[in-house]
Write an enzyme that holds these catalytic residues in place. Sequence first.
Site, PDB file in Angstrom:
ATOM      1  N   LYS A   1      -6.015  -5.426   7.516  1.00  0.00           N
ATOM      2  CA  LYS A   1      -6.455  -6.218   6.371  1.00  0.00           C
ATOM      3  C   LYS A   1      -7.614  -7.104   6.830  1.00  0.00           C
ATOM      4  CE  LYS A   1      -4.680  -9.336   2.759  1.00  0.00           C
ATOM      5  NZ  LYS A   1      -3.500  -9.966   2.162  1.00  0.00           N
TER       6      LYS A   1
ATOM      7  N   SER B   1       1.953 -10.482  -1.319  1.00  0.00           N
ATOM      8  CA  SER B   1       0.771  -9.628  -1.114  1.00  0.00           C
ATOM      9  C   SER B   1       0.970  -8.378  -0.283  1.00  0.00           C
ATOM     10  CB  SER B   1      -0.355 -10.442  -0.491  1.00  0.00           C
ATOM     11  OG  SER B   1      -0.999 -11.170  -1.501  1.00  0.00           O
TER      12      SER B   1
ATOM     13  N   SER C   1      -2.496  -9.249  -2.762  1.00  0.00           N
ATOM     14  CA  SER C   1      -3.861  -9.151  -2.336  1.00  0.00           C
ATOM     15  C   SER C   1      -4.159  -8.052  -1.324  1.00  0.00           C
ATOM     16  CB  SER C   1      -4.278 -10.498  -1.732  1.00  0.00           C
ATOM     17  OG  SER C   1      -3.544 -10.761  -0.545  1.00  0.00           O
TER      18      SER C   1
HETATM   19  N1  GLN Z   1      -0.356 -12.952  -5.756  1.00  0.00           N
HETATM   20  C1  GLN Z   1      -0.048 -14.163  -5.075  1.00  0.00           C
HETATM   21  C2  GLN Z   1      -1.205 -15.124  -5.195  1.00  0.00           C
HETATM   22  O1  GLN Z   1      -2.103 -14.807  -5.868  1.00  0.00           O
HETATM   23  C3  GLN Z   1       0.290 -13.892  -3.644  1.00  0.00           C
HETATM   24  C4  GLN Z   1      -0.865 -13.686  -2.757  1.00  0.00           C
HETATM   25  C5  GLN Z   1      -0.495 -13.434  -1.331  1.00  0.00           C
HETATM   26  O2  GLN Z   1       0.660 -13.145  -1.011  1.00  0.00           O
HETATM   27  N2  GLN Z   1      -1.474 -13.570  -0.457  1.00  0.00           N
HETATM   28  O3  GLN Z   1      -1.212 -16.172  -4.633  1.00  0.00           O
END
Ligand code: GLN
Length: 490
Positions: free
Chosen positions: A79, A178, A154
């Site tokens: 990532k 994410s 994400s």
């Molecule tokens: N979707 C969640 C957010 O927007 C989690 C993001 C994540 O786990 N990095 O914060």
Amino acid sequence: MTTPHTLSVRELADGLQTKQFSSVELTQHFLDRINMHDKAVNSFITATPELALEQAKTADELRAKGDTRPLLGVPMAHKDNLCTQGVLTTCGSKMLANFTAPYNATLVENIANQGFISLGKLNMDEFAMGSDNEKSYFGAVHNPYDLDRVPGGSSGGSASAVASGFVPVATGSDTGGSIRQPASFCGVTGIKSTYGRVSRFGMVAYASSFDQAGAFGRSALDCAYLLQAMSGYDPKDSTSVNKEVPNWVGELDKVGGDKPLAGLKVGVPTEYFGTGLNADVKAKIDDALKVYQELGATLVDVHLTDPQITLATYYLLAPAEASSNLSRFDGVRYGYRCENPKDLQDLYTRSRSEGFGAEVQRRIIMGTYALSAGYFDAYYVKAQKVRRLILNDFLKAFESCDIIATPTAPTVAYKLGENLSPAEIYMGDVYTIGVNLAGLPSLSHPVGFVGGLPVGLQLIGKHWAENTLLNTTHAYQGATAFHKEMPKLG
Ligand code: GLN
């Protein structure tokens, strides 16, 4: 050569050992696949073919000289919020579009030490804030099961790359879901470790008390290999916990027999099956729970904090931490700097306004507000107290079960460009964020399809019980074949 992109990590390792293929051949195969299909998926921000082939050549030479590391020469990808020396680390942002880290994240180093070959850096929502990967400065990622749909976020690049067979395994990070939500949307397995298990040193911070890295793979076994490689104590991260990493892979090999889940109590929280959960998704989760029962598990009702409350708590605390973490991007030290600033104030303002996208700015504003003098007690402190209560509810539930099962997300992947409001998008995280507030390990694995789109089931473990998540999933995957499905590309 056969089709290495359909092979498991173990099969790849065996193939390398028995000289069915070399690491250079393997790496070239995956690079060719990326070349052929990633224009449509957009899972990579930076592919590093030359570097990968060079590493593969070295791996082959080392193996020929007697290096016996089993994973030596197996491809993977990272990532793009993990620092990689000499290779761009953009975090999906214009702010870091030209940033090359001078060092490797500890987990990147750990994975390289096991002999894995990195094929490059994977797309993500900017600074890991998002659930659809439409918030990347480098363009949206497309779900390989339906290119008109989101892959989740994400870590949408990581999930779609594994689903597409561009890499057998990939790293991800999970602050509020994410890893698990994109794993669910893309039909792969994804695990987030217990907070403190994997070093955060060199992982660009979003919300430090939530951020935790983990692994994507097609199966629990594939994930176990990568998680095993990355985990372990690191004195460079003050929240890293000095605890021995169990041999997860070895434990999976002991899972077997007719009733591999005999004696396992699976908690099913009523609060996670209420309004908002798509009926077809629910049906798939129910089917999977029946398979658990057939494998010997018992289902027990448990109760957790109303997920709407966890959602509100997360969306106060995570932006608060983000607003502090992201203050370092000031246009002075590193990252994007605006053209011709009038004065210092203008340099800060324009560098940050031009360098950050809308969602990141929204979170900085929300977080700053929650931390500001007049609102600190009413929002931030209150949310911290609720965070503790949420943890207490998990601990209470674990008094009557070994593991908790829920849907990973209330729906399957939605359409790209649907223009959902921020609040509607946040609602999609409703089942995943409680885990991060409590620092628990959690995994999502595929349990079937609705209208051709994958559905994931979320398992939540006790602190440090990654083994229960992996073993349960491994048993399920021994009895079903959903994790073996692959999308048809091109
Ligand atoms: N979707 C969640 C957010 O927007 C989690 C993001 C994540 O786990 N990095 O914060």
